[in-house]
Write a protein that holds these residues in place. Structure first.
Motif, PDB file in Angstrom:
ATOM      1  N   HIS A  96       0.840  -1.395   0.090  1.00 45.38           N
ATOM      2  CA  HIS A  96      -0.047   0.022  -0.184  1.00 45.38           C
ATOM      3  C   HIS A  96       0.722   1.096  -0.049  1.00 45.38           C
ATOM      4  N   MET A  97       2.009   1.344   0.863  1.00 45.13           N
ATOM      5  CA  MET A  97       2.743   2.468   0.984  1.00 45.13           C
ATOM      6  C   MET A  97       3.487   2.846  -0.268  1.00 45.13           C
ATOM      7  N   ALA A  98       3.980   1.575  -1.133  1.00 48.86           N
ATOM      8  CA  ALA A  98       4.641   1.578  -2.626  1.00 48.86           C
ATOM      9  C   ALA A  98       3.429   2.450  -3.327  1.00 48.86           C
ATOM     10  N   GLU A  99       2.224   1.978  -3.266  1.00 51.31           N
ATOM     11  CA  GLU A  99       1.069   2.758  -4.147  1.00 51.31           C
ATOM     12  C   GLU A  99       0.930   4.102  -3.815  1.00 51.31           C
ATOM     13  N   GLU A 102       3.066   5.953  -2.189  1.00 49.85           N
ATOM     14  CA  GLU A 102       4.360   6.807  -2.696  1.00 49.85           C
ATOM     15  C   GLU A 102       4.487   7.228  -4.159  1.00 49.85           C
ATOM     16  N   ARG A 103       3.762   6.142  -5.085  1.00 55.02           N
ATOM     17  CA  ARG A 103       3.759   6.501  -6.243  1.00 55.02           C
ATOM     18  C   ARG A 103       2.656   7.305  -6.840  1.00 55.02           C
ATOM     19  N   GLY A 104       1.348   7.373  -5.923  1.00 56.55           N
ATOM     20  CA  GLY A 104       0.434   8.418  -6.346  1.00 56.55           C
ATOM     21  C   GLY A 104       0.761   9.545  -6.145  1.00 56.55           C
ATOM     22  N   TRP A 105       1.205   9.888  -4.907  1.00 54.11           N
ATOM     23  CA  TRP A 105       1.445  11.499  -4.487  1.00 54.11           C
ATOM     24  C   TRP A 105       2.621  12.006  -5.109  1.00 54.11           C
ATOM     25  N   PHE A 106       3.727  11.018  -5.443  1.00 54.65           N
ATOM     26  CA  PHE A 106       4.911  11.620  -5.921  1.00 54.65           C
ATOM     27  C   PHE A 106       5.085  11.612  -7.486  1.00 54.65           C
ATOM     28  N   ARG A 107       4.791  10.248  -8.156  1.00 54.28           N
ATOM     29  CA  ARG A 107       4.742  10.300  -9.597  1.00 54.28           C
ATOM     30  C   ARG A 107       3.668  11.093 -10.033  1.00 54.28           C
ATOM     31  N   LYS A 108       2.469  10.672  -9.758  1.00 55.26           N
ATOM     32  CA  LYS A 108       1.111  11.212 -10.396  1.00 55.26           C
ATOM     33  C   LYS A 108       1.033  12.450  -9.841  1.00 55.26           C
ATOM     34  N   VAL A 109       0.695  12.951  -8.859  1.00 53.90           N
ATOM     35  CA  VAL A 109       0.690  14.309  -8.183  1.00 53.90           C
ATOM     36  C   VAL A 109       1.628  15.149  -8.508  1.00 53.90           C
ATOM     37  N   GLY A 166       4.680  14.774 -10.036  1.00 49.98           N
ATOM     38  CA  GLY A 166       5.397  14.673 -11.223  1.00 49.98           C
ATOM     39  C   GLY A 166       4.535  14.720 -12.381  1.00 49.98           C
ATOM     40  N   GLY A 167       3.161  14.486 -12.289  1.00 50.27           N
ATOM     41  CA  GLY A 167       2.380  14.705 -13.521  1.00 50.27           C
ATOM     42  C   GLY A 167       2.669  13.151 -14.240  1.00 50.27           C
ATOM     43  N   GLU A 168       3.080  12.247 -13.796  1.00 50.73           N
ATOM     44  CA  GLU A 168       3.359  10.897 -14.454  1.00 50.73           C
ATOM     45  C   GLU A 168       2.163  10.277 -14.835  1.00 50.73           C
ATOM     46  N   ARG A 169       2.017   9.881 -16.061  1.00 51.05           N
ATOM     47  CA  ARG A 169       0.700   8.819 -16.484  1.00 51.05           C
ATOM     48  C   ARG A 169       1.211   7.512 -16.271  1.00 51.05           C
ATOM     49  N   THR A 170       1.341   7.087 -15.115  1.00 47.72           N
ATOM     50  CA  THR A 170       1.631   5.632 -15.058  1.00 47.72           C
ATOM     51  C   THR A 170       0.605   4.750 -14.411  1.00 47.72           C
ATOM     52  N   SER A 171       0.839   3.539 -14.555  1.00 46.69           N
ATOM     53  CA  SER A 171      -0.408   2.622 -14.113  1.00 46.69           C
ATOM     54  C   SER A 171       0.028   2.343 -12.613  1.00 46.69           C
ATOM     55  N   TRP A 172      -0.870   1.931 -11.782  1.00 51.51           N
ATOM     56  CA  TRP A 172      -0.650   1.530 -10.399  1.00 51.51           C
ATOM     57  C   TRP A 172       0.273   0.194 -10.252  1.00 51.51           C
ATOM     58  N   ALA A 215       9.738  -2.773  -4.582  1.00 51.94           N
ATOM     59  CA  ALA A 215       8.723  -2.113  -5.491  1.00 51.94           C
ATOM     60  C   ALA A 215       8.710  -0.715  -4.511  1.00 51.94           C
ATOM     61  N   TRP A 216       8.593  -1.062  -3.152  1.00 49.04           N
ATOM     62  CA  TRP A 216       8.403   0.185  -2.092  1.00 49.04           C
ATOM     63  C   TRP A 216       9.786   0.914  -2.217  1.00 49.04           C
ATOM     64  N   GLN A 217      10.795   0.307  -2.177  1.00 44.06           N
ATOM     65  CA  GLN A 217      12.055   1.228  -2.275  1.00 44.06           C
ATOM     66  C   GLN A 217      12.403   1.843  -3.477  1.00 44.06           C
ATOM     67  N   ALA A 218      12.119   1.139  -4.670  1.00 38.96           N
ATOM     68  CA  ALA A 218      12.012   2.013  -6.164  1.00 38.96           C
ATOM     69  C   ALA A 218      11.094   3.067  -5.961  1.00 38.96           C
TER      70      ALA A 218
END
Length: 179
Positions: free
Chosen positions: A68-71, A73-80, A82-88, A114-117
């Motif tokens: 969950h925390m990997a997701e 991190e991905r959502g708030w940093f990559r998506k929000v 960074g604006g990345e259009r990446t899958s979950w 995955a979390w560390q990445a």
């Protein structure tokens, strides 16, 4: 901040945040402290133990919390930010909470990597922004642009809440408390 150990069987070092530092450093240090706390809660356990559910009807497990925390991190940093259009990483159209729904096929080694990445990517993105910088994408629920300061505060809150869950789950598994 130094990256956390990649050996998930070792207990990672947690560094208490400096009480005299500036705002940005304090936010970053508290986020790192809480990231390390979740790793501490998982250290030394088998995949089977990490899949142990908290208590019915909850489906929370330590492995699920790491995923969950990997997701998150991905959502708030990559998506929000960074604006990345990446899958979950785990969520699907059929099961948006798939990160929390672990099976016998899900391993801590994969989830931890995955979390560390995601943490490493988040650190890199955040380093390129000032606290007042707005993210490149609006939040999917509110439609608002959110600045890095708010993201840091939310991430600290998110980790703190889930570390409380992790503490109780770990105590249920082997009686370990604190830290």
């Amino acid at each position: 901040m130094p990256p956390m150990t990649t050996d998930h069987t070792a207990v990672p070092e947690r560094v208490w945040p400096d009480p005299t530092t500036g705002e940005r450093q304090a936010l970053e240090q508290w986020l790192e402290f809480h990231r390390a706390t979740l790793a501490v809660k998982c250290a030394g356990l088998t995949d089977e133990q990490l899949r142990t559910l908290s208590t019915p009807p909850s489906e929370l497990s330590l492995l699920g919390l790491v995923r969950h925390m990997a997701e998150v991190e991905r959502g708030w940093f990559r998506k929000v930010l960074g604006g990345e259009r990446t899958s979950w990483l785990y969520a699907t159209d059929e099961d948006f909470d798939r990160d929390l729904h672990v099976t016998e096929d899900d391993s801590y080694e994969e989830a931890y990597a995955a979390w560390q990445a995601e943490i490493a990517h988040a650190r890199g993105l955040a380093a390129r922004h000032a606290l007042d910088d707005l993210g490149a994408s609006a939040h999917h629920r509110t439609g608002e642009l959110i600045n890095l300061r708010w993201i840091y505060l939310h991430m600290i809150e998110e980790y703190a809440r889930h570390n409380g869950h992790a503490d109780l789950i770990r105590e249920r598994i082997d009686g370990a408390t604190g830290a």
